[in-house]
Design an enzyme around this catalytic site. Structure first.
Site, PDB file in Angstrom:
ATOM      1  N   THR A   1     -22.232   2.936  19.903  1.00  0.00           N
ATOM      2  CA  THR A   1     -21.088   2.292  20.528  1.00  0.00           C
ATOM      3  C   THR A   1     -21.529   1.345  21.639  1.00  0.00           C
ATOM      4  O   THR A   1     -22.723   1.129  21.853  1.00  0.00           O
ATOM      5  CB  THR A   1     -20.085   3.338  21.028  1.00  0.00           C
ATOM      6  OG1 THR A   1     -20.733   4.219  21.940  1.00  0.00           O
ATOM      7  CG2 THR A   1     -19.529   4.146  19.861  1.00  0.00           C
ATOM      8  N   HIS A   2     -20.588   0.783  22.341  1.00  0.00           N
ATOM      9  CA  HIS A   2     -20.830  -0.364  23.221  1.00  0.00           C
ATOM     10  C   HIS A   2     -21.987  -0.140  24.190  1.00  0.00           C
ATOM     11  O   HIS A   2     -22.123   0.897  24.807  1.00  0.00           O
ATOM     12  CB  HIS A   2     -19.561  -0.715  24.006  1.00  0.00           C
ATOM     13  CG  HIS A   2     -19.175   0.348  25.011  1.00  0.00           C
ATOM     14  ND1 HIS A   2     -19.653   0.370  26.290  1.00  0.00           N
ATOM     15  CD2 HIS A   2     -18.346   1.412  24.892  1.00  0.00           C
ATOM     16  CE1 HIS A   2     -19.145   1.398  26.946  1.00  0.00           C
ATOM     17  NE2 HIS A   2     -18.347   2.043  26.111  1.00  0.00           N
ATOM     18  N   ASP A   3     -22.843  -1.139  24.243  1.00  0.00           N
ATOM     19  CA  ASP A   3     -23.931  -1.216  25.229  1.00  0.00           C
ATOM     20  C   ASP A   3     -25.025  -0.168  25.053  1.00  0.00           C
ATOM     21  O   ASP A   3     -25.846   0.022  25.958  1.00  0.00           O
ATOM     22  CB  ASP A   3     -23.376  -1.144  26.661  1.00  0.00           C
ATOM     23  CG  ASP A   3     -22.341  -2.213  26.921  1.00  0.00           C
ATOM     24  OD1 ASP A   3     -22.682  -3.403  26.778  1.00  0.00           O
ATOM     25  OD2 ASP A   3     -21.180  -1.882  27.232  1.00  0.00           O
TER      26      ASP A   3
ATOM     27  N   ALA B   1     -23.214   3.039  26.365  1.00  0.00           N
ATOM     28  CA  ALA B   1     -24.278   2.814  27.352  1.00  0.00           C
ATOM     29  C   ALA B   1     -25.334   3.915  27.379  1.00  0.00           C
ATOM     30  O   ALA B   1     -25.916   4.218  28.423  1.00  0.00           O
ATOM     31  CB  ALA B   1     -23.673   2.623  28.749  1.00  0.00           C
TER      32      ALA B   1
END
Length: 227
Positions: free
Chosen positions: A141-143, A161
């Site tokens: 998922t994101h980052d 992250a």
């Protein structure tokens, strides 16, 4: 089509050969020449119909061919890094292979020599380094940042992250909480739930994941190791 050699002839290498077939079914891209394996007993054999041409050292002599290194397991999760260091090929000799069913966002990137198998998702601004193995049904998922030579086994889920450092191995079905770090060449057991940062070269497992023992890995000295 571009000639391709797969270093290794075990399970992961066989899965990669099937990925190549799936890519070619959508758009003819790769001419799979065969496997290269350092077990002499396999030389001349057919693995799922694909020939084993010789040892890994033969990759250097086929300058027309791109290469992927498909070795390693939880028992020796630094094996891929050692093979790449020994081959000494430049980055542009390595292919990046992504299964047609994987979903890779336009803001995500995948480095040379990395392999992304079926039904994997990279949602937003995910960075996957070089020579990373991403098995089926992984969600990034994101980052998220996945370092060189890392392995994400089937069904791994990383929240946002997360940083998986160089050479780490995350076992099948593991879940990792947002912003956690899994240290370089650490090993996370299958089905674990990671709620804390995991230091480099340690084995953690359980729900929640806890320290079990130091990781036994032989890392090539020529490659950088995050600390």
């Amino acid at each position: 089509m571009t000639p391709l050699l797969i270093v290794g002839a075990g399970g992961f290498a066989r899965e990669t050969a099937q990925l190549v077939e799936a890519v070619n079914a959508v758009s003819p891209t790769w001419e799979l020449l065969g496997h290269l394996d350092d077990d002499p007993a396999k030389h001349g054999a057919l693995v799922d119909g694909v020939p084993v041409l010789g040892g890994s050292g033969e990759a250097a002599g086929r300058e027309d061919a791109r290469v992927v290194v498909c070795v390693g397991s939880p028992r020796d999760h630094a094996a891929r890094a050692r093979v790449v260091a020994r081959l000494g090929l430049p980055p542009d000799r390595y292919a990046t292979l992504v299964h047609p069913s994987a979903s890779v966002s336009r803001t995500s990137s995948i480095g040379p020599g990395s392999i992304v198998l079926a039904q994997t998702v990279l949602t937003a601004a995910v960075t996957v380094g070089a020579h990373v193995s991403v098995m089926p049904h992984v969600t990034l998922t994101h980052d998220d940042v996945v370092g060189d030579f890392a392995t994400l086994a089937a069904g791994v889920r990383l929240a946002g992250a997360v940083h998986v450092e160089t050479g780490a191995y995350v076992g099948s079905g593991a879940l990792v909480r947002e912003t956690r770090t899994i240290g370089s060449y650490a090993l996370v057991g299958m089905g674990s739930v990671v709620t804390r940062d995991i230091p480099a070269r340690e084995v953690w497992a359980g729900v929640p994941a806890r320290f079990l023992r130091p990781a036994t890995v032989t890392v090539p000295p020529s490659l950088p190791v995050e600390s």
